[in-house]
Design a protein around this motif. Structure first.
Motif, PDB file in Angstrom:
ATOM      1  N   VAL A  49       0.871  -1.114   0.083  1.00  0.00           N
ATOM      2  CA  VAL A  49       0.045   0.110   0.089  1.00  0.00           C
ATOM      3  C   VAL A  49       0.790   1.419  -0.207  1.00  0.00           C
ATOM      4  CG1 VAL A  49      -1.961   1.267   1.327  1.00  0.00           C
ATOM      5  CG2 VAL A  49      -1.749  -1.174   1.265  1.00  0.00           C
ATOM      6  N   ASN A  50       0.559   2.173  -0.945  1.00  0.00           N
ATOM      7  CA  ASN A  50       1.217   3.324  -0.847  1.00  0.00           C
ATOM      8  C   ASN A  50       0.348   4.571  -0.759  1.00  0.00           C
ATOM      9  OD1 ASN A  50       4.032   2.758  -2.200  1.00  0.00           O
ATOM     10  ND2 ASN A  50       2.726   1.893  -3.920  1.00  0.00           N
ATOM     11  N   TYR A  51       0.790   5.116   0.157  1.00  0.00           N
ATOM     12  CA  TYR A  51      -0.087   6.307   1.001  1.00  0.00           C
ATOM     13  C   TYR A  51       0.893   7.642   1.103  1.00  0.00           C
ATOM     14  CZ  TYR A  51      -3.763   8.075   4.358  1.00  0.00           C
ATOM     15  OH  TYR A  51      -4.460   8.712   4.820  1.00  0.00           O
ATOM     16  N   ASN A  52       0.171   8.626   0.426  1.00  0.00           N
ATOM     17  CA  ASN A  52       0.968  10.130   0.363  1.00  0.00           C
ATOM     18  C   ASN A  52       2.343   9.789   0.065  1.00  0.00           C
ATOM     19  OD1 ASN A  52      -1.499  11.249   1.170  1.00  0.00           O
ATOM     20  ND2 ASN A  52      -0.992  11.184   3.492  1.00  0.00           N
ATOM     21  N   GLY A  53       2.368   9.041  -0.703  1.00  0.00           N
ATOM     22  CA  GLY A  53       3.765   8.953  -1.667  1.00  0.00           C
ATOM     23  C   GLY A  53       4.878   8.100  -0.750  1.00  0.00           C
ATOM     24  N   LEU A 105      -5.804  -2.172   6.887  1.00  0.00           N
ATOM     25  CA  LEU A 105      -7.516  -2.418   6.970  1.00  0.00           C
ATOM     26  C   LEU A 105      -8.271  -1.473   6.017  1.00  0.00           C
ATOM     27  CD1 LEU A 105      -8.792  -2.565  10.658  1.00  0.00           C
ATOM     28  CD2 LEU A 105      -8.077  -4.341   9.116  1.00  0.00           C
ATOM     29  N   LYS A 106      -7.647  -0.128   5.692  1.00  0.00           N
ATOM     30  CA  LYS A 106      -8.255   0.578   4.673  1.00  0.00           C
ATOM     31  C   LYS A 106      -8.250  -0.060   3.293  1.00  0.00           C
ATOM     32  CE  LYS A 106      -8.314   5.087   6.764  1.00  0.00           C
ATOM     33  NZ  LYS A 106      -7.744   6.636   6.812  1.00  0.00           N
ATOM     34  N   ALA A 107      -7.081  -0.671   2.899  1.00  0.00           N
ATOM     35  CA  ALA A 107      -6.942  -1.416   1.531  1.00  0.00           C
ATOM     36  C   ALA A 107      -7.892  -2.440   1.691  1.00  0.00           C
ATOM     37  CB  ALA A 107      -5.327  -1.945   1.581  1.00  0.00           C
ATOM     38  N   LEU A 108      -7.834  -3.201   2.852  1.00  0.00           N
ATOM     39  CA  LEU A 108      -8.926  -4.578   2.636  1.00  0.00           C
ATOM     40  C   LEU A 108     -10.396  -4.166   2.486  1.00  0.00           C
ATOM     41  CD1 LEU A 108      -7.427  -6.626   5.430  1.00  0.00           C
ATOM     42  CD2 LEU A 108      -7.112  -6.835   3.083  1.00  0.00           C
ATOM     43  N   ALA A 109     -10.683  -2.900   2.868  1.00  0.00           N
ATOM     44  CA  ALA A 109     -12.149  -2.667   2.900  1.00  0.00           C
ATOM     45  C   ALA A 109     -12.568  -1.702   1.725  1.00  0.00           C
ATOM     46  CB  ALA A 109     -12.349  -1.558   3.976  1.00  0.00           C
TER      47      ALA A 109
END
Length: 243
Positions: free
Chosen positions: A13-17, A48-52
């Motif tokens: 997961v890449n989040y905000n660079g 969790l956010k990725a899974l959701a």
């Protein structure tokens, strides 16, 4: 042996660079309570956010219930397919009443043709599980205490009748007595047969109630095993339990 309800291999997961999750692989069996623990910034919430379906991700495999490919499943299809998220910060609709929030949790079921009487029975069950909400049914959700808002967020998710509940930091910002109550309810929900994937900063209480645990650090899994064993592991006790 039945397939795990959740099978993840090579999740990134890449989040905000920033690469928040760096190739995570884990599984959750049907009926288990599994916790993800670790320090702030370990990548737990991003997972969790990725899974959701709330964050884009890559994975070699991301299967739910043995057949649903989470890589292809949009966020609005998760609850109808049996996965519900209770997000960090609760995410309730503060200007709506407690009852309206709960009814909104059942909306995908109404779209699929479930009868309103069935929804009413589930609402009554939720108010039995969360009696504080029954006392505040007509109140604006924004007037509830932090603990009551957490109960509402959980009850709203359960109104969708999920097979698996994703819980993100349910104890955050709550007084110790309310934390104890919230985790009693989580255990009660789990005993009803719902699979739980729990992200929790309070590692000690999470390990006390979970079946298994994964310990994350910098987007990777450092340790995994039975929660009852990890809670006595010297490395875990020193680094994550402060003992």
């Amino acid at each position: 042996m039945a397939d795990p309800i959740l099978s993840i291999q090579g999740l990134t997961v890449n989040y905000n660079g920033i690469q928040a999750v760096k190739g995570l692989s884990f599984h959750v069996e049907q009926g288990e309570m599994v916790c993800l623990i670790g320090c702030n910034g370990a990548g737990k919430t991003s997972t969790l956010k990725a899974l959701a379906g709330l964050l884009p991700f890559n994975a070699h495999m991301a299967l739910f219930k043995g057949a649903l490919d989470l890589r292809q499943l949009p966020a609005h299809r998760h609850l109808p397919n049996g996965m519900a998220l209770v997000p960090e910060g609760r995410g309730i609709f503060t200007r709506m009443t407690v009852q309206e929030n709960l009814e909104l949790g059942a909306y995908p079921r109404l779209q699929r043709g479930h009868h309103k009487n069935e929804i009413k029975l589930d609402l009554d069950q939720m108010l039995g599980t969360f009696p504080r909400l029954k006392e505040r049914l007509k109140q604006s959700a924004g007037t509830l205490s932090g603990g009551e808002q957490q109960m509402l967020a959980m009850a709203r998710a359960l109104m969708g009748r999920p097979d698996m509940l994703l819980l993100d930091e349910p104890s955050m910002g709550l007084a110790p007595l309310m934390v104890e109550k919230i985790f009693e309810v989580i255990q009660q929900v789990h005993r009803q047969g719902i699979t739980v994937l729990l992200v929790e900063q309070n590692a000690h209480i999470a390990l006390q109630i979970a079946n298994r645990a994964y310990v994350m650090d910098s987007g990777l899994i450092d340790f995994e095993g039975k929660a009852s064993e990890l809670i006595h592991d010297g490395r875990i006790r020193e680094t994550y339990l402060g003992l």
